[in-house]
Structures are given as C-alpha cells and as structure tokens.
Design a protein around this motif. Structure first.
Motif, PDB file in Angstrom:
ATOM      1  N   TYR C 144      36.796  25.945  36.334  1.00 39.23           N
ATOM      2  CA  TYR C 144      38.008  26.303  35.586  1.00 39.23           C
ATOM      3  C   TYR C 144      38.378  27.758  35.860  1.00 39.23           C
ATOM      4  O   TYR C 144      39.543  28.099  36.053  1.00 39.23           O
ATOM      5  N   LEU C 145      37.350  28.619  35.876  1.00 32.33           N
ATOM      6  CA  LEU C 145      37.595  30.038  36.137  1.00 32.33           C
ATOM      7  C   LEU C 145      38.269  30.222  37.477  1.00 32.33           C
ATOM      8  O   LEU C 145      39.197  31.020  37.619  1.00 32.33           O
ATOM      9  N   SER C 146      37.808  29.469  38.490  1.00 30.23           N
ATOM     10  CA  SER C 146      38.380  29.650  39.817  1.00 30.23           C
ATOM     11  C   SER C 146      39.861  29.339  39.813  1.00 30.23           C
ATOM     12  O   SER C 146      40.663  30.064  40.391  1.00 30.23           O
ATOM     13  N   VAL C 147      40.254  28.279  39.135  1.00 29.02           N
ATOM     14  CA  VAL C 147      41.677  27.924  39.108  1.00 29.02           C
ATOM     15  C   VAL C 147      42.472  28.962  38.323  1.00 29.02           C
ATOM     16  O   VAL C 147      43.555  29.405  38.735  1.00 29.02           O
ATOM     17  N   VAL C 148      41.921  29.374  37.184  1.00 25.76           N
ATOM     18  CA  VAL C 148      42.596  30.396  36.379  1.00 25.76           C
ATOM     19  C   VAL C 148      42.794  31.665  37.200  1.00 25.76           C
ATOM     20  O   VAL C 148      43.857  32.300  37.161  1.00 25.76           O
ATOM     21  N   MET C 149      41.771  32.017  37.972  1.00 25.23           N
ATOM     22  CA  MET C 149      41.873  33.236  38.775  1.00 25.23           C
ATOM     23  C   MET C 149      42.928  33.103  39.854  1.00 25.23           C
ATOM     24  O   MET C 149      43.642  34.055  40.161  1.00 25.23           O
ATOM     25  N   VAL C 150      43.029  31.917  40.442  1.00 25.93           N
ATOM     26  CA  VAL C 150      44.074  31.735  41.463  1.00 25.93           C
ATOM     27  C   VAL C 150      45.449  31.978  40.850  1.00 25.93           C
ATOM     28  O   VAL C 150      46.292  32.694  41.391  1.00 25.93           O
ATOM     29  N   VAL C 151      45.657  31.379  39.684  1.00 21.73           N
ATOM     30  CA  VAL C 151      46.938  31.585  38.994  1.00 21.73           C
ATOM     31  C   VAL C 151      47.116  33.063  38.660  1.00 21.73           C
ATOM     32  O   VAL C 151      48.182  33.649  38.883  1.00 21.73           O
ATOM     33  N   GLY C 152      46.050  33.655  38.141  1.00 20.90           N
ATOM     34  CA  GLY C 152      46.132  35.062  37.738  1.00 20.90           C
ATOM     35  C   GLY C 152      46.459  35.980  38.889  1.00 20.90           C
ATOM     36  O   GLY C 152      47.315  36.869  38.780  1.00 20.90           O
ATOM     37  N   VAL C 153      45.798  35.759  40.022  1.00 19.73           N
ATOM     38  CA  VAL C 153      46.045  36.637  41.172  1.00 19.73           C
ATOM     39  C   VAL C 153      47.467  36.428  41.698  1.00 19.73           C
ATOM     40  O   VAL C 153      48.145  37.376  42.085  1.00 19.73           O
ATOM     41  N   THR C 154      47.940  35.193  41.689  1.00 17.64           N
ATOM     42  CA  THR C 154      49.323  34.934  42.125  1.00 17.64           C
ATOM     43  C   THR C 154      50.300  35.706  41.260  1.00 17.64           C
ATOM     44  O   THR C 154      51.198  36.386  41.760  1.00 17.64           O
ATOM     45  N   LEU C 155      50.104  35.627  39.941  1.00 19.57           N
ATOM     46  CA  LEU C 155      50.985  36.363  39.037  1.00 19.57           C
ATOM     47  C   LEU C 155      50.854  37.865  39.269  1.00 19.57           C
ATOM     48  O   LEU C 155      51.844  38.590  39.321  1.00 19.57           O
ATOM     49  N   PHE C 156      49.619  38.309  39.450  1.00 23.33           N
ATOM     50  CA  PHE C 156      49.384  39.727  39.669  1.00 23.33           C
ATOM     51  C   PHE C 156      50.146  40.220  40.889  1.00 23.33           C
ATOM     52  O   PHE C 156      50.820  41.249  40.845  1.00 23.33           O
ATOM     53  N   LEU C 157      50.028  39.465  41.988  1.00 25.09           N
ATOM     54  CA  LEU C 157      50.644  39.933  43.225  1.00 25.09           C
ATOM     55  C   LEU C 157      52.170  39.892  43.144  1.00 25.09           C
ATOM     56  O   LEU C 157      52.844  40.721  43.744  1.00 25.09           O
ATOM     57  N   ASN C 158      52.694  38.897  42.441  1.00 23.12           N
ATOM     58  CA  ASN C 158      54.144  38.716  42.487  1.00 23.12           C
ATOM     59  C   ASN C 158      54.897  39.273  41.298  1.00 23.12           C
ATOM     60  O   ASN C 158      56.079  39.541  41.394  1.00 23.12           O
ATOM     61  N   ARG C 159      54.215  39.403  40.170  1.00 23.10           N
ATOM     62  CA  ARG C 159      54.977  39.760  38.973  1.00 23.10           C
ATOM     63  C   ARG C 159      54.600  41.098  38.364  1.00 23.10           C
ATOM     64  O   ARG C 159      55.239  41.534  37.420  1.00 23.10           O
ATOM     65  N   THR C 160      53.515  41.707  38.838  1.00 20.94           N
ATOM     66  CA  THR C 160      53.147  42.961  38.185  1.00 20.94           C
ATOM     67  C   THR C 160      53.401  44.127  39.125  1.00 20.94           C
ATOM     68  O   THR C 160      53.445  43.982  40.342  1.00 20.94           O
ATOM     69  N   ARG C 161      53.552  45.276  38.527  1.00 19.74           N
ATOM     70  CA  ARG C 161      53.806  46.487  39.304  1.00 19.74           C
ATOM     71  C   ARG C 161      52.590  46.807  40.155  1.00 19.74           C
ATOM     72  O   ARG C 161      52.716  47.190  41.313  1.00 19.74           O
ATOM     73  N   ALA C 162      51.414  46.639  39.540  1.00 22.04           N
ATOM     74  CA  ALA C 162      50.180  46.935  40.280  1.00 22.04           C
ATOM     75  C   ALA C 162      50.097  46.074  41.518  1.00 22.04           C
ATOM     76  O   ALA C 162      49.690  46.524  42.595  1.00 22.04           O
TER      77      ALA C 162
END
Lengths: 357, 359, 306
Positions: C144-162
């Motif tokens: 579950y963590l792996s899938v959550v992280m994939v989603v999280g990293v996608t959001l991080f790369l595309n939606r956050t300033r960082a």
C-alpha cells in the motif's frame, strides 16, 4: 605474570617436543566454494565439512577457504593460488571447477585434488559425489502418500544430470505408492535466488501442488510452504527452522565423514586417486528427522526404505522403467548402472513437460 | 572559505598521484574495518595492493584480467563521449564468446592457422550484431539504449545457457553443461610460458594505439567529442547523430565481442555458462576511471585488475570472506574518484572573482 | 481465489521491490543525477531491514532502518558527486560494489535466521469487492505504501513548488542556480530520497517476500529498476506500470512452465526482458507524445561558477 611465564614455558616445551616428534608443519588444506558459506545449502554443508576436518585434526591441519568463486575464468587462478601457497590438498566443490582443477593439477603433481561431482580424474585428482537421488526416493515415497491433490511441485535449478536424476527418483518413488500422482516442474535457472524460488513455489502452489520439493539452495520455498500451510522437503541442509510446520523431512549433505577420511589417507600416505559415489549407507546423504505430521505407518515405510537402501536391497532405479518417450530403459528387476545415472538426460515415463535442452 | 576552482587542463601530476593517494586513503579507512574483524590491517593492505605486484604469477593474471577490461572500455569510451550509453557490453561480450566458440567447436577436428582469426572475426561480428539491435531501436524508434542494451545482456546470458545445454554440449561430456575443450588451433597462443597471459593482450594494446590515434587526429574523433559535449552544436555542425550512434554501438559491440572470444579461447578454453563474469559492467568503471582516454584506460584496467587479484590473495592468506574484496574495491574507487577531483580542480581560499564582483 | 486472481496478486508482490527502487531513482534522475548504485542501496536496505527486525522484533524499526541505510549509502554517493564533483556513472557503480560487499559483511551473523513475514492487512470493505478485491486490497502495508508513494511523488513533481524546483534543477542546473535555487542541496535531498526508496525495496525482499538474509539476495533487481526508470520516461506512474509489467511477465513464465508447456525454460526466462524492450520501442515510437527525453542535465556535474 606468573601465568604468562608458565604458559610460555609450557608452550616452549610443547614446541620442542612437538618439533622433535613431528617433523612436518600442519597440512594445509584449501576449499574452493562456488557460493557463499551463508547460503544454508550446498556451500554451507561443504563448509561444515571443512570445520569438521579442523575439529578432527586440530593442530595437524590448517584450512583455508575461498567462497563465491565463479566457474569461469577466475576458477583456475584461485585454485592455482592455493596450490602455489603451499596447500597440500585442495577440495573444489562444484562441477564447473572440473577443467580448472585438472589444469592446475598438471602443474602441481604433488598436490592432491578432490573434485566434487565431476567425472575426469588424474593421478592426483579424485572425484567424489553423493547419491542424493537415494534421498529423493525417500521423500518421493513420503510425498506420494501425503499428497492430497496428487500434485508434487518441483523447483529445479538447471537441467544437469544430477537434477534430472533427482526428479526421476522422486517421481518413481511417489508413483510406486500412488499411481495417480503428477509432478509439476519449474526451472528457475539459478542455484540461488530466494525471490525467484519463492515466486516459483507460489506458482506451483497456485497450480495445485500441495507438497514441494526443490533442487535449489535457499530456504525460500520452504518459507512459502510454511506461509501457505502446505508441505515441503528441505534440500542440502535441515530447513526446519524456516518451515517448522511445513517441513516433512530434508535431504542433508554430510561431507564430513568423506573429508576426514581423505585427509587421514593423505596424512597416512595411502591417498590414491579414486571415484567415490557414496549414499545414505556411507553417511554422505542423510535424512532429517521425520516430522510428527507424517503418520507413524508412513514414517515406518520411509524408514524401511532407508534401511533397504543401506542394506543394498532397494535401488532407486529398478526396472521395469521406460523413458518419457515410451522407449524401454530398464527391464524388470534390472537396476540402473552408474554410467547411465551419471549422464542422465531424460525423464522417465510419466513425467510431463520437455526437458530443457 | 574553501572552494574548488576548475583548472584549465587536467593536472598530470595529480592524475598519476591519484591512485597512490587512493591506496593510502583506503588503507586508513580499511584499518578500522580490519580492526573490527580482528585482522592485521597493514598485512591486509600489503596483500591487497603490494603483494600482487611483486610476483610474476600475479602480474600475469593481472594481464589476463585487464585484457578484456581494456578492450571493452576502449569501445565504450567512444560511445560515452558521444552520449551513447552502452550498458550492455556484457551481452555483446557473451555473443562474441558464443559465436567464436561455436566456430571453434564446429571446426574441432580441423587444424590450421586460420581458425583463430576466423573465430575472432565471427566473435566481433556477433558482438556487432547484438549491438546493432539497440542502434536500430534508438535510431528508428527512439528507444533509449540504456534499457535495450541492459535487457539484451540478460537475454544473451540465457542464450548462452540454452546453447551450452543443447547444441554446443560436449557429446563426450556426460551431459554436463559444458562444451568440448577447444583444440589447439582454436586456443590463443600464450605470451609468457607457464602463465595464462595470451596474445589478446597485444591485440588490446594495438586497439589502444589505434584509438589514441583516431581520437587525437582524425575528424571522427573530433565529431565524437563534440557530440557528447554539445549535442545541439553537433547537430548544427552537420554531424549526423544517427551515424555516430550506429558507429559507437557497433564499435563497442565488436570490441566487446572480441574480448569475449579471447576469454573463451584463452583463459577458459571452452564455453561454459559462467563465462560472463561482469566484465561488461566493470569496463564502464574502467572507462571513466581512465577519463575516456586510451592511455588512461590501460592504466585503469590494470588498477582494477590489481584490486581483484589482491582481493583474492587477501582472502586466501587471511581467511577473509569474499565480501571484503567488494568493500575494498568500493572504498578504493570512492577514494580514487574523490581524489581525482584535485586533478581537475584546485583548492582556493576566499571568494571567487565573480563573487567579489557581486559584492 | 482462482488461478488468475492468484497470479495477479503474486505479480504485485513480486514487483513491489522494483516499484520502490524505480520510484526513488526517478526522483534522483529528475534532479539531474544518474545514480547507478541502486543495487548497492537495495541490498543495504535488505540487510538492515532484516537485521533490525530480527534484533528488535519490530517491523517498523526494521523498515525505518532500511530506509535510513539506503539513504546513508546514497549520501556517500551524494557527497562524492555533488561536493567533489566526481563522475556520477563511476561513483554509482562503485557504490554498487561497495554496498554489496558491506551488506555481505554486516550480514555474516544473520544467515540461517528467519522472522515471520510482515503480516497481510486486508483493507476492510474494499477487499470484499468481487474479483479485484482480493487482488488489490489484501496485501502487506508496504505494498500500500508503494502505491501511495507513487501517487505522492507524482503530485509532488507536478503540483508543488518544490517539485518544480527539482525538475528545474534537473533540466538546467545553471539557470536554476542563477535564479537562486540551491542546486546541490536539492540534489542531495533527491539522492537521499532515492536511497531511502531503494532501501525500502530491499527491505521488502528480506522482510516480506522471503524473510531471511543471504548475500546478493537482490540478484540484480537494482539493475532492472534502472531500466524501468528509463522505460517510465521518468514518470512515477509509468514506473509503477513498468515494474508490474516486468514482474508480471517473470511470474507468468514460471506459471507457463508449471503448465507443462514444451518450451525450453531459458527461452521463457528471456520473456520479461524481450517484452520490456518491445513495449518501450512501441511507446517511444509515438513521437507525438509529450517529452520522452531525459532531464537535460542528467549525469552532468554541477559546478557553481558564480
């Protein structure tokens, strides 16, 4: 301080006496391993053999080991390094070391070489192997009786004669007590990859196997069996720690008696090049304790098989047996010759699937 | 404050000192590890780095090990300069060994001086063919060659296994997965009696010489350099990218394939499944340690070979686990790569001129 | 559960180590750093995860320890490549060699040991969904963590300033530096994250899939993860799919063998590699798609000239 001086004194006396009595230095013995000693499989058992030699001979021997030696270009160098650095006896513990061992043996005629599972010898090169297939017969009998789904799952490494012998022996034994039994084989093309072995185990279980056998080195399959609540047999070492409920028994390689005997022969000056193919009788192959899960009458049957093999009245390959394509191999009552067994490259009748060629 | 400032040219003094300094750094770091293992660190260092240089057998084995590394690394260096990442030299090596070995086996009852050259040619061609696949996929389909070459190297090893278990198996070999031993005409002549050092080493040196000449003098070498450093400029300059991709991959494939034939026909003398031992990957390190220069690659090849031989010596003499070789190689490489900085940069105190200008 | 369900569930388990490792490397490479030491970081995570779980009895401690071990290993690489500007390819390969050796040394006392595997946690309600429920929602927490992280990293790369800063650093580190972004710090963080993920991938092998330790138990998965990063065109969701594709074909070829089909096992073993090449070729050929190119500064050392 007083302790120190007395120790020193004792030591010097011993050295003096020792020096006078034994003109020779400890015998240096080298071991070349194809895998890591921590594999709890093939190499682990050879390492136990080495430790047994150290224990049996104490100061009279000094042993060295080199692990993870690939069977390619590096092998010759490692063996030669051992020979050059004063080792009197070298054990090379995998068949792929055959030609490297012979090459080095030619240049070092005074060094004694022992090559495991090979078939080429020389004046200073002996070969030795174990009749693991005898163990396969025993577990085959147990499997045939214990399986409810009539499907045995077999995780095989590489299609070499030793592995094929094991498959055939297990199948023949299982069929002899259960004519409906089938054997499913998956080749993982590695001796050692816990992840892959686990996947293979799962695939076999998902396809209906309720009892697993393996000819690979890690306890991964045993763990999966434990997890899934099915039965399995350990390989090379006692794997009960990894499968307390799953393991019915295990085939154990015990090299210690042979190693100690050969070292002793070398020390006595009676060492000669020979071919040794020992089995349960000589202690090279042993069975782990039978699990209490096996009903007493089946345990008795398995034990009887062991005793018969030891007595020589039972042979793993006794005719009538046909090859997989139906052509006759052994007549009724005929037992397989060592030559046939050593180069075995065919399935017996009843085993499904093509042998990877 | 301390900062690094790039030098105009690589400092030759540092470049040559770096390996020696790296040994010292490794020695210091290693002392802790060996103390923890309960072994004598000075002895270990001596066995690792010095002992192999002192005896002829070890030196000859260093030559044996360095030969394929140098051959493959030279081929790779062309591609790396041009930005073509051939990570699958291991597969090209394997195909070369396979083809050259199959040739030898097909001619096993035929003698003649032409057998070996024929094996070398088929091996090099096979390596080229294997490298042509990623070249084609990259130029026609834009498929990244990192993935294709890497995946194909696994396929190559499996192909070797299939054929050794099947068509190439020794008919008198008790069905063991090994080929026949190559006959005399198919075995590389030995350079030094009593060792395994073979003429492949001379071939490697010849290749080094050609590479040195080409890179330094020929227009193609210039093209390769520019393409790697400034791809856009390269395109403007009219250097056709596709041509360089094809050439780099085919060249590294051919050299890796040749290295494969040499290994099979030399130190091993037959085809066995364990023939590929990772030279294709180690050569990548050798290429970069040598700064992608032919002479540097020769030195780096020998340095890497030394660490392998030394590691074995230490294992044997001190009863160390095989893992120690990896740890030491890693530490040595880290030290070397770190110290190498000072060949390309110098230490400066205070602010740079640009920073001072900024105020 | 029927055979198809069992296969699909098995694919997820077999592929999860690859998902973790590939995800981490995607982030690292997006920042412009090519870290070929994934195998070394994975094995460090495997040994740390197993050893800590065994000694402490806590899975959480083991998993955390594995991530830290991976990050630590990656940081060595980071120091050398970012502060000393050493060649990234060679340093990464050195890390692989070093990591494998260190892990084997550390693990010496742990061979022959085992712990119970990380238990499976079925998600209530979702796991009841017919057919797909048991396949997707009956797994151990790391899946579950792996899938959550994939989603999280996608959001991080595309939606956050960082995330944007990270991508900027990877595409043009000189410009990013000129704007005022701290290139070296961003890269060090990306490198450490990549190491932590690889460590988690390794821990999955030694805590969940086969709870034991043997040296080299990663068996080359780090290299496959690197290939998957390329396959994914540096996009996290595609990396997940690439991992499942590769793991899937690997598992299926084992099943095919079990069915008794008469093809040599070595040819079947080639399938995962050939299929991956094929799919990549097909994907890459479609030039009308959004960028397939690597981050422009991938592999290049950054030197702050001002």
């Amino acid at each position: 301080m007083k302790r120190m001086i007395s120790k020193l004194a004792a030591f010097s006396v011993a050295a003096f006496v020792g020096g006078a009595a034994l003109a020779d230095d400890p015998m240096k013995i080298g071991f070349v391993y194809v895998g890591p000693v921590g594999d709890h499989g093939w190499t682990y058992e050879h390492e136990q053999g080495r430790l047994a030699v150290e224990k049996a001979f104490g100061d009279k021997v000094k042993t060295t080991y080199v692990e993870n030696v690939s069977e390619g270009p590096d092998a010759t160098r490692v063996i030669q390094q051992l020979a050059r650095s004063g080792h009197d006896m070298i054990f090379t513990t995998s068949f792929g070391f055959m030609n490297p061992t012979l090459k080095v043996a030619k240049t070092f005629p005074k060094v004694k070489f022992e090559h495991a599972t090979g078939f080429k010898r020389a004046a200073n090169v002996s070969t030795y192997s174990a009749r693991f297939y005898e163990g396969r017969t025993v577990i085959g009998l147990i499997a045939g009786k214990m399986t409810k789904s009539n499907t045995i799952g077999y995780i095989a490494s590489f299609p070499i004669p030793e592995v094929v012998r094991g498959i055939n022996a297990a199948y023949l034994a299982a069929k002899s007590v259960n004519p409906d039994v089938k054997i499913k084989i998956v080749w993982v093309n590695t001796w050692f990859d816990p992840g892959k072995e686990a996947d293979a185990a799962k695939a076999l279980i998902d396809q209906g196997a309720d009892i697993l056998m393996q000819h690979t080195d890690s306890p991964a399959a045993m763990q999966i069996a434990e997890e899934r609540g099915i039965m399995a047999f350990g390989q090379a070492s006692d794997m009960v720690k990894f499968g307390p409920n799953a393991q019915l028994t295990s085939i154990i390689d015990d090299w210690a008696p042979y190693y100690i005997a050969r070292v002793q022969a070398a020390m006595d000056g009676t060492w000669k090049s020979q071919d040794t193919w020992d089995g349960i009788k000589q202690g090279m192959v042993a069975m782990a304790d039978f699990s209490h899960k096996i009903p007493t009458d089946m345990q008795a049957m398995a034990q009887k098989a062991v005793d018969d093999i030891v007595a020589g009245t039972r042979h793993s390959f006794t005719g009538p047996i046909n090859k997989q394509d139906g052509s006759p191999w052994l007549k009724a009552g005929e037992t397989a010759s060592d030559g046939d067994l050593a180069g075995m490259n065919f399935y017996v009748e009843g085993v499904e699937g093509a042998l990877p060629k | 404050m301390i900062r690094l400032e790039p030098r105009k040219d690589v400092s030759p003094a540092m470049a040559y000192l770096a390996p020696a300094l790296a040994v010292l750094v490794t020695a210091c770091a290693g002392t802790l590890i060996f103390a923890a293992l309960g072994k004598d660190p000075i002895e270990a260092m001596r066995l690792f780095f010095i002992q192999p240089l002192g005896d002829w057998f070890s030196i000859s084995e260093m030559i044996v090990k360095a030969t394929p590394l140098i051959l493959i690394a030279i081929g790779l260096s062309f591609g790396f300069r041009a930005g073509v990442w051939n990570i699958g030299a291991e597969g090209q090596f394997t195909l070369g060994a396979l083809a050259g070995g199959a040739t030898a086996l097909a001619l096993y009852d035929v003698a003649g001086y032409w057998v070996l050259p024929l094996m070398c040619i088929t091996g090099a061609l096979a390596g080229m063919a294997w490298a042509a696949i990623p070249a084609l996929l990259r130029t026609r389909f834009n498929a990244n060659e990192i993935l294709v070459t890497l995946m194909l190297s696994y396929v190559a090893v499996l192909l070797l296994s299939v054929l050794i278990h099947g068509a190439l198996k020794d008919p008198e070999g008790m069905n063991f997965p090994e080929s026949r031993l190559f006959h005399d005409s198919a075995t590389l002549p030995i350079l030094f009696e009593g060792t395994r050092a073979h003429i492949g080493f001379l071939a490697a040196l010849a290749v080094v010489g050609i590479a040195w000449f080409t890179l330094g003098r020929h227009i193609f070498g210039f093209q390769v350099k520019v393409m790697g450093q400034a791809p856009r400029a390269a395109r403007f300059g009219g250097f056709i990218e596709n041509r360089v991709i094809w050439f780099s991959l085919l060249l590294s494939g051919a050299l890796a394939g040749l290295a494969g034939v040499f290994e099979a026909a030399g130190p091993v003398g037959q085809l066995v499944p364990a023939l590929p031992v990772g030279y294709g990957f180690t050569a990548i390190i050798v290429a970069f340690l040598g700064r992608l220069q032919p002479v540097g690659i020769v030195i780096a090849g020998f340095v890497m070979a030394l660490t392998y031989i030394g590691g074995e010596t230490a294992q044997i003499e001190m009863n160390l686990p095989s893992a120690i070789t990896g740890v030491f190689q890693g530490m040595f490489l880290f030290s070397l790569l770190g110290i190498d900085v000072f060949a390309r940069y110098r230490l400066r105190w205070g602010k740079s001129s640009a920073q001072t200008a900024k105020g | 559960m029927d055979l198809l369900q069992a296969i699909l569930q098995g694919v997820i388990v077999a592929s999860t180590p690859l998902v973790f490792a590939a995800l981490g490397e995607v982030v690292t490479e997006r920042s412009g750093v090519l870290n070929l030491g994934v195998e070394g970081m994975m094995i460090m995570g495997a040994v740390a995860g197993f050893a800590i779980t065994l000694d402490s009895g806590s899975y959480f401690a083991g998993i955390l320890g594995a991530a830290l071990a991976g990050a630590l290993a990656a940081s060595v690489f980071g120091l050398l490549t970012q502060f000393l500007m050493s060649n990234q390819v060679a340093t990464g390969l050195a890390l692989t060699i070093f990591g494998l050796g260190v892990a084997a040394l550390i693990g010496q006392g742990y061979s022959g040991e085992t712990t119970p595997a990380l238990p499976v946690l079925p998600i209530p309600l979702l796991s009841e969904i017919p057919f797909i429920g048991p396949i997707l929602f009956v797994h151990d927490p790391l899946v579950y963590l792996s899938v959550v992280m994939v989603v999280g990293v996608t959001l991080f790369l595309n939606r956050t300033r960082a995330g944007l800063i990270l991508k900027a650093v990877g595409d043009n580190h000189d410009a990013a530096h000129a704007i005022g972004y701290r290139v070296v710090m961003v890269r060090m963080a990306a490198i450490a994250f990549g190491g932590a993920c690889a460590g988690l991938g390794g821990a999955y092998l030694s805590i969940v899939q086969t709870p034991l330790w043997v040296e080299n138990m990663t068996a080359g998965r780090g290299w496959i993860a690197l290939a998957i990063v390329v396959f994914s065109a540096w996009r996290p969701a595609r990396a997940l799919m690439g991992a499942y594709l590769f793991g899937g074909v690997t598992l299926i070829q084992l099943h095919i063998q079990g069915l008794g089909i008469e093809i040599a096992s070595q040819y079947l073993s080639m399938l995962p590699y050939l299929v991956t090449i094929l799919v990549l070729t097909v994907i890459s050929y479609d030039k009308t798609r959004a960028k397939l190119n690597a981050p422009a500064c991938l592999g290049r050392s950054f030197y702050a000239s001002s």
